[in-house]
Scaffold this active site. Sequence first.
Site, PDB file in Angstrom:
ATOM      1  N   CYS A   9      45.946  43.012  43.802  1.00 34.21           N
ATOM      2  CA  CYS A   9      44.614  42.802  43.609  1.00 34.21           C
ATOM      3  C   CYS A   9      44.444  40.971  44.137  1.00 34.21           C
ATOM      4  O   CYS A   9      45.254  40.856  44.861  1.00 34.21           O
ATOM      5  CB  CYS A   9      44.296  42.670  42.126  1.00 34.21           C
ATOM      6  SG  CYS A   9      45.363  41.501  40.983  1.00 34.21           S
ATOM      7  N   ASN A  12      47.344  38.815  41.143  1.00 30.06           N
ATOM      8  CA  ASN A  12      48.305  39.537  40.520  1.00 30.06           C
ATOM      9  C   ASN A  12      48.597  38.904  39.123  1.00 30.06           C
ATOM     10  O   ASN A  12      49.797  39.167  38.865  1.00 30.06           O
ATOM     11  CB  ASN A  12      49.577  39.252  41.667  1.00 30.06           C
ATOM     12  CG  ASN A  12      50.629  39.898  41.320  1.00 30.06           C
ATOM     13  OD1 ASN A  12      51.793  39.671  41.183  1.00 30.06           O
ATOM     14  ND2 ASN A  12      50.547  41.161  40.928  1.00 30.06           N
ATOM     15  N   CYS A  14      46.000  40.459  36.771  1.00 28.92           N
ATOM     16  CA  CYS A  14      45.087  41.365  35.745  1.00 28.92           C
ATOM     17  C   CYS A  14      45.327  42.853  36.119  1.00 28.92           C
ATOM     18  O   CYS A  14      46.292  43.367  35.530  1.00 28.92           O
ATOM     19  CB  CYS A  14      43.849  40.714  35.782  1.00 28.92           C
ATOM     20  SG  CYS A  14      43.494  39.252  35.106  1.00 28.92           S
ATOM     21  N   ARG A  15      44.773  42.977  37.232  1.00 28.75           N
ATOM     22  CA  ARG A  15      44.504  44.551  37.710  1.00 28.75           C
ATOM     23  C   ARG A  15      45.789  45.116  38.157  1.00 28.75           C
ATOM     24  O   ARG A  15      46.189  46.305  37.797  1.00 28.75           O
ATOM     25  CB  ARG A  15      43.451  44.776  38.690  1.00 28.75           C
ATOM     26  CG  ARG A  15      42.068  44.500  38.022  1.00 28.75           C
ATOM     27  CD  ARG A  15      40.955  44.535  39.059  1.00 28.75           C
ATOM     28  NE  ARG A  15      41.048  43.048  39.860  1.00 28.75           N
ATOM     29  CZ  ARG A  15      40.085  42.928  40.786  1.00 28.75           C
ATOM     30  NH1 ARG A  15      39.270  43.616  41.217  1.00 28.75           N
ATOM     31  NH2 ARG A  15      40.066  41.697  41.380  1.00 28.75           N
ATOM     32  N   SER A  16      46.492  44.445  39.110  1.00 32.00           N
ATOM     33  CA  SER A  16      47.791  45.090  39.893  1.00 32.00           C
ATOM     34  C   SER A  16      48.858  44.830  39.088  1.00 32.00           C
ATOM     35  O   SER A  16      49.350  45.968  39.110  1.00 32.00           O
ATOM     36  CB  SER A  16      48.099  44.315  41.290  1.00 32.00           C
ATOM     37  OG  SER A  16      48.235  42.849  41.029  1.00 32.00           O
ATOM     38  N   ASP A 127      36.945  43.341  38.424  1.00 35.94           N
ATOM     39  CA  ASP A 127      37.941  42.166  37.860  1.00 35.94           C
ATOM     40  C   ASP A 127      37.631  41.767  36.525  1.00 35.94           C
ATOM     41  O   ASP A 127      36.391  41.323  36.356  1.00 35.94           O
ATOM     42  CB  ASP A 127      37.828  41.140  38.720  1.00 35.94           C
ATOM     43  CG  ASP A 127      38.628  39.781  38.636  1.00 35.94           C
ATOM     44  OD1 ASP A 127      39.559  40.035  37.749  1.00 35.94           O
ATOM     45  OD2 ASP A 127      38.806  38.853  39.483  1.00 35.94           O
TER      46      ASP A 127
END
Length: 163
Positions: A9, A12, A14-16, A127
Amino acid sequence: MAYRVCFVCTGNICRSPMAESVFRDRVAEAGLDDRVEVDSAGTGGWHEGDGADPRTVAVLEESGYDGAHTARQFRPSWFARLDLVVALDTGHLKALRRLAPTPEDAAKVRLLRSYDPAAGDDLDVPDPYYGGMDGFEECLEMVEAASEGLLAAVREQVEGQAA
């Protein structure tokens, strides 16, 4: 030889890391943790060395996942050792394909939600960084939904390697 998957993401945090933690659990549940390596990175290095966003950690841990994480930036040289690079949105997909040293490396990049048949044409994981906890919870739901299809695809590749 392990099959290597890296989720990417922006920062690195939140999402990933969320995708990494969920998918690592799916791989372990499937008994493939000795054959599949899972990690994550960001397209940028702003948060390199930081832990995951506290909201990411909270959502992961509330759902029984590991929240431990250290952010890092994706490097083009990693393509050589990775089998699959999973982007969390189309901006990451484009950035990663531009970074790819070869067309074969660019072909390793896929969108996470492309593994979720229910996603339709909306393949971005939004996001959650600038929003509230509900965005992080929605992100986890999307990650979990796509993880089953991703696991099936990775299992097929891993079993193909063993043949």
